[in-house]
Design a protein around this motif. Structure first.
Motif, short mmCIF file in Angstrom:
data_model
loop_
_atom_site.label_atom_id
_atom_site.label_comp_id
_atom_site.label_asym_id
_atom_site.label_seq_id
_atom_site.Cartn_x
_atom_site.Cartn_y
_atom_site.Cartn_z
N ASP A 179 13.73 -6.40 13.47
CA ASP A 179 13.84 -7.07 12.17
C ASP A 179 12.71 -6.65 11.24
N LEU A 180 12.75 -5.39 10.85
CA LEU A 180 11.63 -4.81 10.12
C LEU A 180 11.84 -4.71 8.61
N ASP A 181 13.07 -4.79 8.14
CA ASP A 181 13.38 -4.36 6.78
C ASP A 181 12.49 -4.98 5.71
N ALA A 182 12.33 -6.30 5.72
CA ALA A 182 11.56 -6.96 4.66
C ALA A 182 10.10 -6.53 4.68
N GLU A 183 9.51 -6.49 5.88
CA GLU A 183 8.10 -6.10 5.97
C GLU A 183 7.89 -4.65 5.57
N VAL A 184 8.77 -3.77 6.03
CA VAL A 184 8.64 -2.35 5.69
C VAL A 184 8.79 -2.14 4.19
N ARG A 185 9.76 -2.83 3.58
CA ARG A 185 9.96 -2.71 2.13
C ARG A 185 8.68 -3.10 1.38
N ASP A 186 8.07 -4.20 1.75
CA ASP A 186 6.87 -4.67 1.05
C ASP A 186 5.68 -3.75 1.29
N ARG A 187 5.48 -3.32 2.53
CA ARG A 187 4.33 -2.46 2.85
C ARG A 187 4.48 -1.09 2.20
N ALA A 188 5.68 -0.52 2.30
CA ALA A 188 5.92 0.80 1.71
C ALA A 188 5.88 0.73 0.18
N GLY A 189 6.42 -0.37 -0.37
CA GLY A 189 6.39 -0.52 -1.83
C GLY A 189 4.97 -0.55 -2.37
N ALA A 190 4.07 -1.23 -1.66
CA ALA A 190 2.67 -1.28 -2.09
C ALA A 190 2.03 0.10 -2.03
N ILE A 191 2.38 0.88 -1.02
CA ILE A 191 1.82 2.24 -0.90
C ILE A 191 2.31 3.12 -2.03
N VAL A 192 3.62 3.06 -2.33
CA VAL A 192 4.17 3.88 -3.41
C VAL A 192 3.59 3.46 -4.76
N ASP A 193 3.45 2.16 -4.99
CA ASP A 193 2.83 1.69 -6.24
C ASP A 193 1.42 2.23 -6.38
N GLY A 194 0.64 2.18 -5.30
CA GLY A 194 -0.72 2.70 -5.35
C GLY A 194 -0.75 4.19 -5.62
N TRP A 195 0.18 4.91 -4.99
CA TRP A 195 0.26 6.36 -5.22
C TRP A 195 0.59 6.66 -6.67
N GLU A 196 1.52 5.89 -7.26
CA GLU A 196 1.90 6.14 -8.65
C GLU A 196 0.75 5.86 -9.61
N ARG A 197 -0.05 4.82 -9.34
CA ARG A 197 -1.20 4.55 -10.21
C ARG A 197 -2.23 5.68 -10.11
N GLU A 198 -2.44 6.20 -8.89
CA GLU A 198 -3.37 7.32 -8.74
C GLU A 198 -2.81 8.57 -9.40
N ASP A 199 -1.51 8.74 -9.34
CA ASP A 199 -0.88 9.89 -10.01
C ASP A 199 -1.09 9.81 -11.51
N GLU A 200 -0.99 8.61 -12.08
CA GLU A 200 -1.25 8.44 -13.51
C GLU A 200 -2.68 8.85 -13.85
N LYS A 201 -3.63 8.41 -13.03
CA LYS A 201 -5.03 8.78 -13.28
C LYS A 201 -5.22 10.29 -13.20
N ARG A 202 -4.57 10.93 -12.22
CA ARG A 202 -4.69 12.38 -12.08
C ARG A 202 -4.14 13.10 -13.31
N LYS A 203 -3.00 12.66 -13.78
CA LYS A 203 -2.38 13.31 -14.94
C LYS A 203 -3.25 13.17 -16.19
#
Length: 298
Positions: free
Chosen positions: A124-148
């Motif tokens: 029963d992983l779906d909800a936890e994986v969605r939240d954990r992965a979503g936070a990682i992708v959000d963080g990556w996108e913010r860092e990508d904005e800074k890089r650009k």
């Protein structure tokens, strides 16, 4: 609503243990399962057999099966990433399993890795994986904005073609010369648009190119982003605080249009006499035609 491209990145999320893996797609908050795989595993890795004589053989067999599993996972990921819409990879699992999988990742997949998280590979992983992965992708996108933003201002500091600030970006978009536009947060600004030539400006009752009466717009930055998208450029909405904030917008020109002028008045005087619009002149340059004006965009 701002016409923004590349605001979100489509991610592949994979959770693994030593013999199974589950794969999801994460995009714009939507999360759904792509694939489940399961490979053979020894029921007891530390089975010793007759007086412990087979322990070494069993251990080697378990390690070989685990290696085959991770190689199969790599093949699966390669198959998924054939689709160019997938950009990022997020991995989850127990720490030791993650380390072993990462050791088998080729460079082409490591370059897509946005981050990892530890989780037990229960059902029963779906909800936890969605939240954990979503936070990682959000963080990556913010860092990508800074890089650009950093890369663009570094480009400007070395006198390479850029447009910093609203006036310069409006002119660059008028000429169709924007490859990538960065917009700080949700900024807006009033302005004007020429309904005939497409000229974008901060103010003015008449278009400086054709003399046509301009149309007032409550948000010329919205007009700017739509123009960039229409002309084949990309737009990045920068949500974090960076050096872009006081300028509101900044852009990098298309390589083929990097020598278009930024001085509206001088270029307008040159083009208006022949009734040639700025955007048509820009397209002519991109096709390799004659360069009518050759001052660098700074």
């Amino acid at each position: 609503m701002l016409a923004v491209l590349e605001e979100f990145h489509r991610a592949v999320v994979l959770v693994t243990d030593s013999n199974s893996a589950r794969v999801w797609e994460l995009f714009q908050g939507e999360f759904h399962r792509l694939r489940d795989v399961e490979h053979r595993a020894l029921r007891k890795r530390n089975f010793a057999g007759w007086h412990g004589l087979r322990e070494h053989t069993v251990t080697n067999k378990a390690e070989e099966l685990e290696k085959r599993h991770y190689l199969s996972v790599v093949e699966l990921l390669d198959e998924i990433f054939i689709d160019p819409s997938y950009e990022l990879l997020v991995l989850g699992g127990q720490h030791d399993k993650l380390s072993r999988l990462e050791a088998h990742l080729p460079k082409r997949l490591r370059n897509r890795l946005a981050g990892t998280f530890t989780v037990d590979a229960r059902r029963d992983l779906d909800a936890e994986v969605r939240d954990r992965a979503g936070a990682i992708v959000d963080g990556w996108e913010r860092e990508d904005e800074k890089r650009k933003v950093h890369d663009l201002f570094e480009r400007a500091s070395t006198q390479r073609p850029t447009a910093i600030g609203l006036r310069e970006c409006l002119w660059a978009a008028t000429t169709g010369a924007v490859e990538e536009l960065l917009v700080h947060d949700e900024v807006t600004a009033p302005g004007v648009v020429c309904p005939r030539d497409g000229w974008l400006g901060e103010s003015g009752d008449a278009c400086p190119i054709s003399g046509t009466k301009t149309r007032q717009t409550p948000d010329v930055i919205d007009e700017l982003t739509e123009r960039v998208v229409d002309e084949g450029g990309t737009v990045k909405h920068v949500m974090v605080e960076t050096e872009l904030a006081p300028h509101r917008v900044a852009s990098r020109p298309a390589l083929s249009a990097s020598r278009l002028p930024v001085d509206t008045q001088s270029s307008t005087d040159h083009l208006a006499g022949g009734r040639i619009t700025v955007r048509l002149a820009a397209r002519e340059i991109r096709r390799g035609g004659p360069r009518r004006s050759a001052r660098s965009v700074m």
